[in-house]
Design a protein around this motif. Structure first.
Motif, PDB file in Angstrom:
ATOM      1  N   SER A   1      -3.369   0.229   4.542  1.00 62.21           N
ATOM      2  CA  SER A   1      -3.235   1.644   4.228  1.00 62.21           C
ATOM      3  C   SER A   1      -3.048   2.257   5.784  1.00 62.21           C
ATOM      4  O   SER A   1      -3.694   1.888   6.653  1.00 62.21           O
ATOM      5  CB  SER A   1      -4.442   2.257   3.867  1.00 62.21           C
TER       6      SER A   1
ATOM      7  N   HIS B   1      -4.934   5.132  -0.065  1.00 59.21           N
ATOM      8  CA  HIS B   1      -4.056   4.521  -0.753  1.00 59.21           C
ATOM      9  C   HIS B   1      -3.064   5.344  -1.593  1.00 59.21           C
ATOM     10  O   HIS B   1      -3.386   5.697  -2.894  1.00 59.21           O
ATOM     11  CB  HIS B   1      -4.774   3.685  -1.866  1.00 59.21           C
TER      12      HIS B   1
ATOM     13  N   GLY C   1      -1.905  -0.545   0.092  1.00 58.39           N
ATOM     14  CA  GLY C   1      -2.273  -1.355   1.267  1.00 58.39           C
ATOM     15  C   GLY C   1      -3.264  -1.947   0.960  1.00 58.39           C
ATOM     16  O   GLY C   1      -4.223  -1.801   0.209  1.00 58.39           O
TER      17      GLY C   1
END
Length: 364
Positions: free
Chosen positions: A208, A239, A260
């Motif tokens: 992320s 996310h 991520g």
């Protein structure tokens, strides 16, 4: 019934070809429709077909095995109608990107299927974690896809010399892998990346905050993915992508954007690890003993390369770590291998104690 030519016309932008058509022949005879999964969410999936995108249930495909569930990128046979409509089967996968699950059981979780290129996005907003890059690359090589590393947010490193050193560091950790720099903010490097992934299917991977969604928007040419700013303190983001989405690129090919990944555990990825550390594998072939652990054995070409400065110590330590991790995952489902590993650990422990006692005897 949709004609064969209409199916090719509608699905070719998503990767449909003669080989997929041949594989689908028995299902066409049953009146099922071909389509590619562009999104999966809670037992349901969106499938692009010749007649458009349809919503389908995946209950008919084994739901309790993480390796056999329908995933983004799969080519499937879907019912022509019904409420609910069902996916009946997915076609045999050409490639599969798999990681180990977070459960205590030794299981693999499939993240994307039928992928040709795996783009590992690495943010230059934070210090490079070469070990994590190597981990992503091991999974990518193991999947059967061609890895590519993209150093994103290159505009944050304005000094060309510094940027060149960063690229060189990654290239050393990624033998045989193209390493590109890109700035979605200024559009730098996107033409090269677009040409590289302009055919086949590409999956975007990374943590992320690595800039995957921004990169996806730049490649697609419009804001199809939500983007949020990464935290300044560590460069990590929330996310923004919560599902794996398959997107058609205007230049050709398709792109799968993924959430991520905090955890990227290996799953039976010995071949992938070997590809990432190709120079160590080559050196190992020159060791005196075939089963050399590159620890204290005489005639070890790997240790000699470290001592001569030809092989960085960090690379050898990373190689050992990933090989041990992968061996442990495989051993969870292989009783014979577990026994061998325990026996090997006991042997090495005994050798270590004997060596220590010998040293103590010499000191006295």
């Amino acid at each position: 019934m949709t004609s064969t030519s209409a199916v090719f016309s509608a699905l070719a932008p998503y990767g449909w070809d003669d080989a997929w058509a041949d594989a689908f022949t028995p299902y066409a005879a049953e009146g099922l429709l071909p389509g590619r999964v562009i999104r999966v969410d809670r037992g349901q999936c969106d499938v692009v077909t010749a007649g458009g995108v349809v919503r389908a249930d995946t209950a008919f495909v084994t739901p309790h095995d993480p390796m056999r569930v329908v995933c983004t990128g799969d080519w499937v046979a879907v019912e022509p109608g019904g409420n609910p409509r069902y996916v009946r089967v997915y076609l045999p996968r050409r490639t599969a990107f798999v990681r180990s699950t977070s459960s205590k059981r030794s299981e693999g979780q499939i993240l994307a299927a039928n992928v040709d290129h795996a783009v590992v996005a690495v943010s230059l907003a934070v210090d490079l974690d070469l070990g994590r890059v190597e981990r992503f690359l091991a999974l990518a090589w193991e999947s059967g896809a061609q890895p590519v590393v993209v150093l994103t947010k290159a505009d944050l490193v304005p000094d060309p010399v510094t940027l060149a050193h960063l690229v060189q560091d990654v290239e050393t950790s990624a033998p045989g892998v193209p390493v590109l720099t890109a700035s979605a903010l200024h559009g730098d490097g996107l033409d090269t990346l677009d040409a590289l992934v302009g055919s086949g299917t590409t999956v975007l991977l990374g943590q992320s905050g690595a800039g995957k969604s921004t990169l996806a928007n730049a490649l697609v040419g419009e804001d199809v993915m939500d983007v949020r700013a990464a935290r300044d303190i560590d460069g990590k983001g929330r996310h923004t992508t919560t599902t794996r989405n398959l997107l058609a690129l205007p230049s050709g090919g398709v792109l799968i954007d993924t959430p991520g990944l905090r955890g990227v555990g290996l799953f039976d990825a010995e071949t992938g690890v070997g590809a990432v550390f190709a120079e160590i594998e080559e050196l190992a072939g020159r060791c005196r003993f075939q089963d050399c652990a590159h620890d204290s054995e005489p005639g070890c070409a790997v240790r000699s390369a470290v001592e001569d400065g030809e092989l960085p110590v960090r690379r050898l330590e990373s190689y050992r770590k990933l090989m041990r991790e992968n061996q442990w995952i495989v051993a969870k489902t292989d009783a014979r291998l577990r026994t061998e590993i325990k026996r090997d650990w006991k042997r090495k422990g005994a050798e270590g104690r004997a060596a220590m006692q010998a040293k103590r005897g010499h000191w006295t």
